[in-house]
Design a protein around this motif. Sequence first.
Motif, short mmCIF file in Angstrom:
data_model
loop_
_atom_site.label_atom_id
_atom_site.label_comp_id
_atom_site.label_asym_id
_atom_site.label_seq_id
_atom_site.Cartn_x
_atom_site.Cartn_y
_atom_site.Cartn_z
N CYS A 103 -27.44 5.98 -79.14
CA CYS A 103 -26.98 6.41 -80.46
C CYS A 103 -25.45 6.44 -80.58
O CYS A 103 -24.92 6.69 -81.65
CB CYS A 103 -27.51 7.81 -80.76
N ASN A 104 -24.73 6.19 -79.47
CA ASN A 104 -23.27 6.31 -79.48
C ASN A 104 -22.64 4.95 -79.25
O ASN A 104 -22.34 4.58 -78.15
CB ASN A 104 -22.84 7.31 -78.41
N LYS A 105 -22.42 4.21 -80.35
CA LYS A 105 -21.96 2.83 -80.23
C LYS A 105 -20.48 2.66 -80.56
O LYS A 105 -19.85 1.71 -80.15
CB LYS A 105 -22.79 1.93 -81.14
N ASP A 106 -19.94 3.58 -81.40
CA ASP A 106 -18.56 3.43 -81.83
C ASP A 106 -17.61 3.79 -80.70
O ASP A 106 -17.78 4.77 -80.02
CB ASP A 106 -18.29 4.34 -83.02
N LYS A 107 -16.55 2.97 -80.55
CA LYS A 107 -15.65 3.19 -79.44
C LYS A 107 -14.25 2.70 -79.77
O LYS A 107 -14.08 1.62 -80.30
CB LYS A 107 -16.16 2.49 -78.18
N ASP A 108 -13.23 3.53 -79.45
CA ASP A 108 -11.84 3.13 -79.57
C ASP A 108 -11.52 2.23 -78.38
O ASP A 108 -11.70 2.62 -77.23
CB ASP A 108 -10.97 4.39 -79.55
N GLU A 109 -11.03 1.01 -78.65
CA GLU A 109 -10.83 0.05 -77.56
C GLU A 109 -9.77 0.50 -76.56
O GLU A 109 -9.72 0.01 -75.43
CB GLU A 109 -10.45 -1.31 -78.13
N ILE A 129 -14.82 -7.79 -69.50
CA ILE A 129 -13.55 -8.48 -69.25
C ILE A 129 -13.30 -9.53 -70.34
O ILE A 129 -12.19 -9.64 -70.87
CB ILE A 129 -13.55 -9.13 -67.86
N ASN A 130 -14.32 -10.30 -70.67
CA ASN A 130 -14.17 -11.35 -71.69
C ASN A 130 -13.70 -10.77 -73.03
O ASN A 130 -12.90 -11.39 -73.73
CB ASN A 130 -15.50 -12.08 -71.89
N ASP A 131 -14.18 -9.58 -73.35
CA ASP A 131 -13.86 -8.97 -74.65
C ASP A 131 -12.62 -8.08 -74.61
O ASP A 131 -12.12 -7.69 -75.67
CB ASP A 131 -15.05 -8.12 -75.14
N ASN A 132 -12.12 -7.75 -73.41
CA ASN A 132 -11.05 -6.77 -73.29
C ASN A 132 -10.00 -7.16 -72.24
O ASN A 132 -9.57 -6.34 -71.44
CB ASN A 132 -11.64 -5.39 -72.92
N LYS A 133 -9.59 -8.41 -72.26
CA LYS A 133 -8.65 -8.89 -71.25
C LYS A 133 -7.35 -8.08 -71.23
O LYS A 133 -6.85 -7.71 -70.16
CB LYS A 133 -8.33 -10.37 -71.49
N ALA A 134 -6.81 -7.77 -72.39
CA ALA A 134 -5.55 -7.03 -72.46
C ALA A 134 -5.73 -5.61 -71.91
O ALA A 134 -4.84 -5.08 -71.23
CB ALA A 134 -5.04 -6.98 -73.89
N ILE A 135 -6.87 -5.00 -72.21
CA ILE A 135 -7.13 -3.65 -71.74
C ILE A 135 -7.25 -3.62 -70.22
O ILE A 135 -6.71 -2.74 -69.54
CB ILE A 135 -8.43 -3.10 -72.37
N VAL A 136 -7.96 -4.60 -69.66
CA VAL A 136 -8.11 -4.67 -68.20
C VAL A 136 -6.75 -4.85 -67.54
O VAL A 136 -6.46 -4.25 -66.50
CB VAL A 136 -9.08 -5.81 -67.81
N GLN A 137 -5.90 -5.68 -68.15
CA GLN A 137 -4.56 -5.87 -67.58
C GLN A 137 -3.74 -4.58 -67.64
O GLN A 137 -3.08 -4.22 -66.66
CB GLN A 137 -3.83 -6.99 -68.32
N LYS A 138 -3.79 -3.90 -68.77
CA LYS A 138 -3.04 -2.65 -68.89
C LYS A 138 -3.55 -1.61 -67.88
O LYS A 138 -2.75 -0.88 -67.28
CB LYS A 138 -3.17 -2.09 -70.31
N PHE A 139 -4.84 -1.55 -67.72
CA PHE A 139 -5.42 -0.62 -66.75
C PHE A 139 -4.92 -0.93 -65.34
O PHE A 139 -4.51 -0.03 -64.59
CB PHE A 139 -6.95 -0.71 -66.79
N THR A 140 -4.93 -2.20 -64.98
CA THR A 140 -4.50 -2.61 -63.65
C THR A 140 -3.00 -2.36 -63.45
O THR A 140 -2.56 -1.97 -62.36
CB THR A 140 -4.84 -4.08 -63.40
N ASN A 141 -2.23 -2.55 -64.51
CA ASN A 141 -0.79 -2.26 -64.43
C ASN A 141 -0.55 -0.78 -64.11
O ASN A 141 0.27 -0.43 -63.27
CB ASN A 141 -0.10 -2.59 -65.76
N GLY A 142 -1.28 0.08 -64.83
CA GLY A 142 -1.13 1.52 -64.60
C GLY A 142 -1.56 1.92 -63.21
O GLY A 142 -0.92 2.76 -62.55
#
Length: 334
Positions: free
Chosen positions: A24-30, A230-243
């Motif tokens: 039931c919880n589908k909405d998500k802030d990227e 990863i396919n849908d969130n490449k920038a997020i994965v990179q930012k996470f790895t940077n941090g």
Amino acid sequence: MKYTPWFIRAIVILLIIIVALTSCNKDKDENKITIGEVTRSVFYAPEYVAVAQGFFEEQGLEVDIQTTAGGDKTMAALLAGSVDIALVGAETSIYVYQQGAEDPVINFAQLTQTDGTFLFARNPDGEFNWDQLKQSTFLGQRKGGMPQMAGEFTLKKHGIDPQNDLELIQNVDFANIASAFASGTGDYVQLFEPQASIFEKEGRGKVVASFGTESGHLPYTVFMTKQSYINDNKAIVQKFTNGLHKAQAWVDSHTAEEIAEVIKPYFKDIDPAILVSSVNRYKEQGTYATDPIIDEDEWNNLLDVMSAAGELKQRVDSQTIVDNSYAEQAASTK
């Protein structure tokens, strides 16, 4: 070589439960990331540093850490989508891949590069020798998990057959191992920190060897996620790895006392002195990876450890389920 399917059976059951709870919880802030960590441990200090020191926040990320006790539960949560990224042993991604997953789990950033357990003796007798374990009762870890596989790998290296030269206990849940030893089960036990230091302080015995030192470098705990994420969130994965990499550099350049002070909110019930000694023990043996790259030698050592334990169906090329591109980018950025 016989492959033990317990891990996948457990995941299937847990997936059914998790999907029902999260459907039931589908909405998500990227920019919000939920991490499922296999346990809460000083072993994962750089993860907590990354949050506490604001290194993820600097990347524009809001990171929530959830402890999902056990490798099977953590992987089930990842596959069901209730967490975005899992912090768990790299062997779990291999188990899933070998079952022919259509959406494989990809290892993209390494956190620890050695086993995190220590051999704890109830009645240490003089200078330690591995032969002292023969004919003893050894309270080990769960079959198929990295602690147990690294433990057996080390025992065999020292000429000890875990199945025949000692009484090996493997039917105690991870969360109950310390209490089982405290109640009198086993002459030796395999413990993570800070439990090993706590038991030393309580006079229950002493640490006599390190499985991390003995089993060598390997991608022991890794941040991983589904290929589709990863396919849908490449920038997020990179930012996470940077941090993460910034946190790794911070841990590498600071003292155990400084690290313990930063991660203290994650271990409110632990004596500050124990926290310092636990961090120091891991730093001294080089447990914390200084960059997130999973190198080929480490991966092959992992496969050797799994093969020796009889848990590897076939060797899996690192390029199949390891993507170092984010780690390499992070490591190249000052």
